[in-house]
Write a protein that holds these residues in place. Structure first.
Motif, mmCIF file in Angstrom:
data_model
loop_
_atom_site.group_PDB
_atom_site.id
_atom_site.type_symbol
_atom_site.label_atom_id
_atom_site.label_comp_id
_atom_site.label_asym_id
_atom_site.label_seq_id
_atom_site.Cartn_x
_atom_site.Cartn_y
_atom_site.Cartn_z
ATOM 1 N N LEU A 144 0.708 -6.885 -11.617
ATOM 2 C CA LEU A 144 -0.327 -6.842 -10.584
ATOM 3 C C LEU A 144 0.164 -7.344 -9.237
ATOM 4 O O LEU A 144 -0.598 -7.385 -8.276
ATOM 5 C CB LEU A 144 -1.534 -7.677 -11.035
ATOM 6 C CG LEU A 144 -2.160 -7.276 -12.374
ATOM 7 C CD1 LEU A 144 -3.362 -8.151 -12.673
ATOM 8 C CD2 LEU A 144 -2.549 -5.812 -12.363
ATOM 9 N N ALA A 145 1.434 -7.741 -9.168
ATOM 10 C CA ALA A 145 1.956 -8.305 -7.919
ATOM 11 C C ALA A 145 1.865 -7.324 -6.765
ATOM 12 O O ALA A 145 1.774 -7.734 -5.601
ATOM 13 C CB ALA A 145 3.404 -8.750 -8.115
ATOM 14 N N LEU A 146 1.872 -6.037 -7.053
ATOM 15 C CA LEU A 146 1.849 -5.022 -5.988
ATOM 16 C C LEU A 146 0.536 -4.994 -5.219
ATOM 17 O O LEU A 146 0.478 -4.428 -4.121
ATOM 18 C CB LEU A 146 2.122 -3.639 -6.589
ATOM 19 C CG LEU A 146 3.534 -3.407 -7.148
ATOM 20 C CD1 LEU A 146 3.611 -2.039 -7.823
ATOM 21 C CD2 LEU A 146 4.569 -3.503 -6.038
ATOM 22 N N VAL A 147 -0.537 -5.558 -5.780
ATOM 23 C CA VAL A 147 -1.837 -5.479 -5.103
ATOM 24 C C VAL A 147 -2.312 -6.836 -4.595
ATOM 25 O O VAL A 147 -3.484 -6.993 -4.265
ATOM 26 C CB VAL A 147 -2.914 -4.859 -6.031
ATOM 27 C CG1 VAL A 147 -2.567 -3.418 -6.350
ATOM 28 C CG2 VAL A 147 -3.095 -5.667 -7.305
ATOM 29 N N VAL A 148 -1.430 -7.804 -4.500
ATOM 30 C CA VAL A 148 -1.830 -9.139 -4.043
ATOM 31 C C VAL A 148 -2.468 -9.082 -2.662
ATOM 32 O O VAL A 148 -3.527 -9.675 -2.421
ATOM 33 C CB VAL A 148 -0.621 -10.092 -4.042
ATOM 34 C CG1 VAL A 148 -0.972 -11.393 -3.330
ATOM 35 C CG2 VAL A 148 -0.185 -10.394 -5.455
ATOM 36 N N LEU A 191 -4.505 -0.754 -7.891
ATOM 37 C CA LEU A 191 -3.185 -0.338 -8.355
ATOM 38 C C LEU A 191 -3.155 1.164 -8.613
ATOM 39 O O LEU A 191 -2.169 1.845 -8.308
ATOM 40 C CB LEU A 191 -2.819 -1.103 -9.628
ATOM 41 C CG LEU A 191 -1.377 -0.966 -10.124
ATOM 42 C CD1 LEU A 191 -0.382 -1.404 -9.060
ATOM 43 C CD2 LEU A 191 -1.187 -1.791 -11.401
ATOM 44 N N MET A 192 -4.242 1.698 -9.135
ATOM 45 C CA MET A 192 -4.314 3.140 -9.351
ATOM 46 C C MET A 192 -4.324 3.880 -8.018
ATOM 47 O O MET A 192 -3.708 4.950 -7.882
ATOM 48 C CB MET A 192 -5.564 3.486 -10.169
ATOM 49 C CG MET A 192 -5.616 4.914 -10.651
ATOM 50 S SD MET A 192 -4.293 5.337 -11.831
ATOM 51 C CE MET A 192 -4.919 4.572 -13.333
ATOM 52 N N CYS A 193 -5.010 3.310 -7.013
ATOM 53 C CA CYS A 193 -4.962 3.912 -5.676
ATOM 54 C C CYS A 193 -3.530 3.988 -5.174
ATOM 55 O O CYS A 193 -3.103 5.015 -4.625
ATOM 56 C CB CYS A 193 -5.818 3.090 -4.698
ATOM 57 S SG CYS A 193 -7.591 3.450 -4.734
ATOM 58 N N GLN A 194 -2.780 2.915 -5.350
ATOM 59 C CA GLN A 194 -1.380 2.925 -4.926
ATOM 60 C C GLN A 194 -0.591 4.015 -5.654
ATOM 61 O O GLN A 194 0.204 4.732 -5.050
ATOM 62 C CB GLN A 194 -0.735 1.567 -5.196
ATOM 63 C CG GLN A 194 -1.074 0.498 -4.184
ATOM 64 C CD GLN A 194 -0.203 -0.735 -4.337
ATOM 65 O OE1 GLN A 194 0.735 -0.749 -5.125
ATOM 66 N NE2 GLN A 194 -0.522 -1.780 -3.596
ATOM 67 N N ALA A 195 -0.819 4.125 -6.961
ATOM 68 C CA ALA A 195 -0.084 5.118 -7.746
ATOM 69 C C ALA A 195 -0.393 6.534 -7.296
ATOM 70 O O ALA A 195 0.440 7.440 -7.445
ATOM 71 C CB ALA A 195 -0.411 4.945 -9.231
ATOM 72 N N LEU A 196 -1.582 6.727 -6.726
ATOM 73 C CA LEU A 196 -1.993 8.054 -6.268
ATOM 74 C C LEU A 196 -1.756 8.249 -4.772
ATOM 75 O O LEU A 196 -2.115 9.292 -4.217
ATOM 76 C CB LEU A 196 -3.473 8.270 -6.587
ATOM 77 C CG LEU A 196 -3.846 8.260 -8.078
ATOM 78 C CD1 LEU A 196 -5.352 8.269 -8.245
ATOM 79 C CD2 LEU A 196 -3.204 9.443 -8.807
#
Length: 338
Positions: free
Chosen positions: A23-27, A70-75
């Protein structure tokens, strides 16, 4: 009603200050969400803000809003509305916690006094209603009918799951299929909605949206099964709750269902009697039966199947660090011990 404690609570940022590696990517995004949450808790009624801030500030990783982000980032989605919708998801989840603790007559959650224990049942239920209604105000502001459709459906399914679980309390004949029906409604549905919302914001096609929803539902189901395993396996100091709480409440979870399929007739009679009467007199003996029967291993295998389904769904997304984080998140659930 008990006297209200000080409204001073730990800053919202502390809830996500040390997230799991996945989850570090969405801090940074979560800090924005914390600001939205605090802003939207505003009310001229002091008790509303006190109760809402107390429960939301209680800690935890905010896994549902983190999943959406995180799903937003992946998309590849950078729609500014993602932060507001992540807060909506957290408000809906928090409202269910307030109502759950009243129904379960719980006094502790994550090692802290529950809001109903401090403020009273009436205040907890009504503030839960406030959070639901505030969530719907915010989703209307997003201006997307599909968003309202998904969240309205999720909220309704969650409520049905709560009622279904209530009807199944103290039912020693409950099977795995009935158990899974409850957790898919009560827990996994909001995970599913969180992931689906990201796809909607990203303007994804129907196939991608379905994969995202499948990831969320499977992750949520695995999350709940592991949570139920820890009610018999976990460390009391780390869990912040008493082992065997589900049994005391008459809840039949997967570890008990699996144990009843494996244990001796005498042990099964002891467990069924405890379920039917919510009797904790023989709790230490029942926990020992659950631990040595292989029921916990069976339940963990069921969680593994759900986690693997989530990982397969994530692998359909475009390659990126965010996609790998989604895969790692599902895998890490199986290692959870608290």
């Amino acid at each position: 009603m008990s006297a209200a404690p000080s409204s001073a609570t730990a800053p919202f940022a502390t809830a996500t200050a040390s997230p799991a590696p996945a989850l570090a990517l969405v801090v940074d995004d979560m800090r924005v969400v914390d600001g939205v949450i605090r802003q939207q808790l505003g009310s001229e009624v002091l008790l509303v803000g006190q109760v809402a801030e107390y429960i939301i500030g209680a800690g935890g990783k905010r896994v549902r809003p983190a999943l959406l982000l995180l799903m937003c980032q992946a998309l590849g989605c950078t729609d500014a509305r993602r932060h507001s919708l992540a807060a909506v998801v957290e408000f809906i989840h928090t409202a269910t916690l307030l109502h759950d603790d009243v129904v379960d007559e719980s006094a502790l959650r994550r090692g802290r006094n529950t809001a109903n224990h401090l403020f009273g049942n009436a205040a907890s239920v009504l503030v839960g209603d406030f959070l639901y209604s505030r969530a719907f105000q915010m989703m209307v502001q997003a201006g997307l009918m599909r968003v309202m459709d998904v969240l309205a459906d999720a909220t309704n399914v969650i409520a049905e799951g709560e009622v279904l679980q209530l009807m199944q309390m103290h039912d020693a004949a409950l099977d795995e299929a009935a158990y899974l029906r409850v957790i898919r409604a009560k827990t996994a549905k909001l995970f599913e909605a969180s992931a689906r919302l990201a796809a909607i914001l990203a303007g994804s096609d129907a196939a991608t949206e379905a994969h995202c929803a499948d990831y969320g539902q499977s992750l949520g189901a695995a999350f709940q099964v592991i949570d139920d395993v820890l009610d018999y396996e976990g460390d009391v100091a780390e869990m912040g709750k008493s082992l065997g709480d589900d049994l005391r409440e008459g809840k039949v979870t997967l570890p008990l269902i699996c144990t009843l399929q494996r244990c001796s007739a005498a042990d099964a009679t002891l467990i069924r009697t405890a379920i039917e009467h919510g009797n904790s007199e023989h709790l230490p003996q029942i926990i020992e039966i659950v631990r040595r029967s292989g029921g916990l291993a069976d339940a963990r295998r069921a969680a593994q199947a759900q986690a693997q389904r989530a990982m397969a769904a994530a692998q359909t997304l475009p390659a990126s660090p965010s996609r790998e984080a989604l895969v790692q998140w599902a895998a890490a659930l199986l290692e959870r011990r608290s």
